[in-house]
Motif scaffolding. Structure first.
Motif, PDB file in Angstrom:
ATOM      1  N   SER A 321      40.717  47.312  -5.014  1.00  0.00           N
ATOM      2  CA  SER A 321      41.767  46.403  -5.476  1.00  0.00           C
ATOM      3  C   SER A 321      43.132  47.080  -5.454  1.00  0.00           C
ATOM      4  O   SER A 321      44.126  46.485  -5.024  1.00  0.00           O
ATOM      5  CB  SER A 321      41.437  45.920  -6.891  1.00  0.00           C
ATOM      6  OG  SER A 321      42.478  45.094  -7.392  1.00  0.00           O
ATOM      7  N   ASP A 322      43.188  48.347  -5.904  1.00  0.00           N
ATOM      8  CA  ASP A 322      44.459  49.083  -5.883  1.00  0.00           C
ATOM      9  C   ASP A 322      44.965  49.261  -4.460  1.00  0.00           C
ATOM     10  O   ASP A 322      46.168  49.119  -4.192  1.00  0.00           O
ATOM     11  CB  ASP A 322      44.281  50.453  -6.543  1.00  0.00           C
ATOM     12  CG  ASP A 322      44.071  50.361  -8.048  1.00  0.00           C
ATOM     13  OD1 ASP A 322      44.355  49.289  -8.620  1.00  0.00           O
ATOM     14  OD2 ASP A 322      43.604  51.355  -8.645  1.00  0.00           O
ATOM     15  N   LEU A 323      44.058  49.559  -3.521  1.00  0.00           N
ATOM     16  CA  LEU A 323      44.452  49.751  -2.133  1.00  0.00           C
ATOM     17  C   LEU A 323      44.981  48.448  -1.536  1.00  0.00           C
ATOM     18  O   LEU A 323      46.034  48.437  -0.874  1.00  0.00           O
ATOM     19  CB  LEU A 323      43.260  50.267  -1.322  1.00  0.00           C
ATOM     20  CG  LEU A 323      43.466  50.401   0.190  1.00  0.00           C
ATOM     21  CD1 LEU A 323      44.625  51.334   0.506  1.00  0.00           C
ATOM     22  CD2 LEU A 323      42.185  50.863   0.873  1.00  0.00           C
ATOM     23  N   ARG A 324      44.275  47.354  -1.766  1.00  0.00           N
ATOM     24  CA  ARG A 324      44.710  46.079  -1.203  1.00  0.00           C
ATOM     25  C   ARG A 324      46.013  45.604  -1.839  1.00  0.00           C
ATOM     26  O   ARG A 324      46.888  45.046  -1.169  1.00  0.00           O
ATOM     27  CB  ARG A 324      43.606  45.033  -1.377  1.00  0.00           C
ATOM     28  CG  ARG A 324      42.351  45.362  -0.582  1.00  0.00           C
ATOM     29  CD  ARG A 324      41.276  44.319  -0.748  1.00  0.00           C
ATOM     30  NE  ARG A 324      41.640  43.073  -0.067  1.00  0.00           N
ATOM     31  CZ  ARG A 324      40.819  42.037   0.054  1.00  0.00           C
ATOM     32  NH1 ARG A 324      39.607  42.102  -0.481  1.00  0.00           N
ATOM     33  NH2 ARG A 324      41.201  40.949   0.686  1.00  0.00           N
ATOM     34  N   ASP A 325      46.154  45.824  -3.116  1.00  0.00           N
ATOM     35  CA  ASP A 325      47.377  45.402  -3.803  1.00  0.00           C
ATOM     36  C   ASP A 325      48.592  46.165  -3.276  1.00  0.00           C
ATOM     37  O   ASP A 325      49.644  45.563  -3.006  1.00  0.00           O
ATOM     38  CB  ASP A 325      47.218  45.613  -5.306  1.00  0.00           C
ATOM     39  CG  ASP A 325      48.421  45.116  -6.086  1.00  0.00           C
ATOM     40  OD1 ASP A 325      48.918  44.017  -5.778  1.00  0.00           O
ATOM     41  OD2 ASP A 325      48.885  45.836  -6.994  1.00  0.00           O
ATOM     42  N   LEU A 326      48.455  47.480  -3.110  1.00  0.00           N
ATOM     43  CA  LEU A 326      49.559  48.274  -2.583  1.00  0.00           C
ATOM     44  C   LEU A 326      49.897  47.849  -1.165  1.00  0.00           C
ATOM     45  O   LEU A 326      51.075  47.687  -0.804  1.00  0.00           O
ATOM     46  CB  LEU A 326      49.204  49.764  -2.606  1.00  0.00           C
ATOM     47  CG  LEU A 326      50.209  50.705  -1.933  1.00  0.00           C
ATOM     48  CD1 LEU A 326      51.541  50.698  -2.677  1.00  0.00           C
ATOM     49  CD2 LEU A 326      49.653  52.118  -1.821  1.00  0.00           C
ATOM     50  N   THR A 327      48.886  47.670  -0.328  1.00  0.00           N
ATOM     51  CA  THR A 327      49.110  47.348   1.083  1.00  0.00           C
ATOM     52  C   THR A 327      49.731  45.973   1.261  1.00  0.00           C
ATOM     53  O   THR A 327      50.640  45.778   2.081  1.00  0.00           O
ATOM     54  CB  THR A 327      47.788  47.426   1.865  1.00  0.00           C
ATOM     55  OG1 THR A 327      47.158  48.673   1.625  1.00  0.00           O
ATOM     56  CG2 THR A 327      48.029  47.282   3.355  1.00  0.00           C
ATOM     57  N   VAL A 328      49.297  45.003   0.470  1.00  0.00           N
ATOM     58  CA  VAL A 328      49.769  43.630   0.638  1.00  0.00           C
ATOM     59  C   VAL A 328      51.070  43.391  -0.127  1.00  0.00           C
ATOM     60  O   VAL A 328      52.018  42.809   0.406  1.00  0.00           O
ATOM     61  CB  VAL A 328      48.687  42.628   0.178  1.00  0.00           C
ATOM     62  CG1 VAL A 328      49.235  41.197   0.226  1.00  0.00           C
ATOM     63  CG2 VAL A 328      47.448  42.751   1.045  1.00  0.00           C
ATOM     64  N   ASN A 329      51.132  43.877  -1.370  1.00  0.00           N
ATOM     65  CA  ASN A 329      52.243  43.509  -2.244  1.00  0.00           C
ATOM     66  C   ASN A 329      53.307  44.599  -2.408  1.00  0.00           C
ATOM     67  O   ASN A 329      54.421  44.304  -2.849  1.00  0.00           O
ATOM     68  CB  ASN A 329      51.704  43.128  -3.633  1.00  0.00           C
ATOM     69  CG  ASN A 329      50.763  41.944  -3.570  1.00  0.00           C
ATOM     70  OD1 ASN A 329      50.975  41.015  -2.793  1.00  0.00           O
ATOM     71  ND2 ASN A 329      49.701  41.970  -4.371  1.00  0.00           N
ATOM     72  N   GLY A 330      52.970  45.845  -2.069  1.00  0.00           N
ATOM     73  CA  GLY A 330      53.945  46.916  -2.227  1.00  0.00           C
ATOM     74  C   GLY A 330      54.956  46.939  -1.098  1.00  0.00           C
ATOM     75  O   GLY A 330      54.654  46.552   0.032  1.00  0.00           O
TER      76      GLY A 330
END
Length: 416
Positions: A321-330
């Motif tokens: 979840s942390d990886l996807r959140d950073l990649t998509v929303n960061g």
């Protein structure tokens, strides 16, 4: 008294004649209570495996012995056995001369004036013989017995009790099946054990890869050998070995046996460790362009499957979840600053090089794992099912034209 003795002699003679004619060599034999097949021919302490469809025997042989092969030969006491016309002596070493791998040699076995002619051939691969009393299924596993006969003269036959089932998704449709194996405690068949097979690191779960679509029968093993040479961590390596497989009295062909990727193989013992697998060809899983929903209390999330920890006990999607959140929303700066804390960069570089070196397009949207041993360790990536590559697609069709014009990335194919 004489009359009684005469009757007794006649009766005993009849029994002797009857028992003599009951003697026979069982070729396509039934499985006995010990989960073993009847002896036909044994060379250097190793049973020759029989194929009912071709009436042939197959035996492993060590390369250093083929120029002057003198094996200890064993067969049924009441049989007469000839090798290329030469009568063999039972329970003794026999000089069979120079032997060639895969050459056919005639074996004749005579019992009670009846002769059966078979073909004997030799292989330099280990032979895995599985004796199964029942049919196989996708689930549950069938309790069986597995014998491994090695070409090496001094190495005795390994014997294991196993649970065996069909495995795979698309592979279930193929006539040549892939199998999953669990090793069992011979004193308690409900208990799984971990042991080494063919010199590979000891685990409980093993795979017999049929390599059906790969007509060369080498891509998956070769690709994993390359990956293992790139990975400095032995826990991230998967080893495969070529064998020939027999199930009961049927030759199944060349297979590759190797460990399965799971928590045991990766030595995941910390409850904060994770193992995720792409479960379907669902490109949002690996492209990271959308973050559709928060992780559910389930084993499946947007194309990913949680393999560890056991989802029946605990759901842990935090690392993914942390990886996807950073990649998509960061934003770009946040991504540059934080990505190395979430993923093992060297591991991802190695993976990127591997899929482009071998052009394994099937390892983009699926057929990969993400894992970390605890909550503070970055995610590393692992490949799986590498048979689609080296100028072939997963279906076995040529990929040369695509390979000359494209590179492989998490965006699938980028044309150049």
């Amino acid at each position: 008294m004489n009359k009684f003795l005469n009757i007794l002699l006649v009766f005993l003679s009849a029994l002797a004649i009857q028992s003599c004619y009951k003697e026979s060599v069982l070729y396509d034999s039934e499985i006995n209570e010990s989960l073993e097949l009847s002896l036909i021919l044994k060379l250097n302490g190793k049973n020759c495996s029989y194929d009912r469809n071709t009436n042939t025997l197959r035996c492993p042989i060590e390369a250093s012995t083929i120029n002057s092969y003198s094996p200890l030969i064993e067969f049924q006491d009441y049989a007469t056995v000839c090798f290329d016309g030469k009568v063999l002596k039972n329970n003794m070493k026999n000089d069979l001369g120079n032997i060639k791998i895969n050459q056919e040699y005639e074996i004749s076995i005579m019992v009670n004036n009846e002769t059966n002619k078979l073909i004997l051939s030799f292989t330099n691969l280990p032979i895995v013989q599985i004796v199964a009393p029942n049919k196989f299924y996708n689930e549950p596993k069938t309790i069986s017995k597995m014998f491994i006969n090695y070409p090496v003269l001094e190495r005795e036959t390994d014997v294991y009790f196993i649970g065996i089932e069909y495995r795979g998704a698309t592979a279930l449709k193929y006539p040549k099946k892939a199998y999953g194996i669990e090793l069992k405690d011979e004193n308690n068949l409900n208990k799984n054990i971990s042991q080494s097979l063919l010199g590979k690191s000891g685990v409980n779960q093993w795979i017999l890869d049929a390599m059906y679509e790969d007509k060369a029968r080498l891509r998956n093993k070769t690709a994993f050998d390359i990956w293992n040479s790139m990975s400095p961590n032995p826990d991230m390596q998967i080893e495969f070995e070529f064998v020939e497989l027999f199930i009961n009295n049927e030759h199944k062909g060349i297979y590759c046996i190797g460990q399965n990727i799971n928590a045991e193989q990766l030595k995941l013992t910390n409850s904060k460790g994770v193992l995720y697998k792409t479960s379907t060809r669902y490109e949002l899983a690996t492209v990271y362009e959308e973050y559709n929903s928060d992780p559910p209390q389930d084993f499946y999330w947007d194309g990913w499957e949680q393999k560890y920890p056991d989802p029946k006990i605990n759901h842990n999607w935090n690392s993914l979840s942390d990886l996807r959140d950073l990649t998509v929303n960061g934003n770009s700066n946040a991504f540059k600053d934080e990505i190395s804390s979430l993923v093992n960069i060297e591991s991802f570089i190695d993976y990127y090089l591997l899929v482009n070196l071998l052009f394994t397009t099937d390892n983009v949207a699926k057929n990969n794992y993400l894992t970390s041993s605890n909550s503070i360790e970055q995610l590393s990536i692992l490949p799986w099912d590498l048979d689609g590559g080296i100028k072939r697609l997963w279906s076995g069709t040529p990929s040369t034209s695509l390979q000359n014009k494209s590179i492989v990335s998490n965006l699938s194919l980028i044309h150049i």
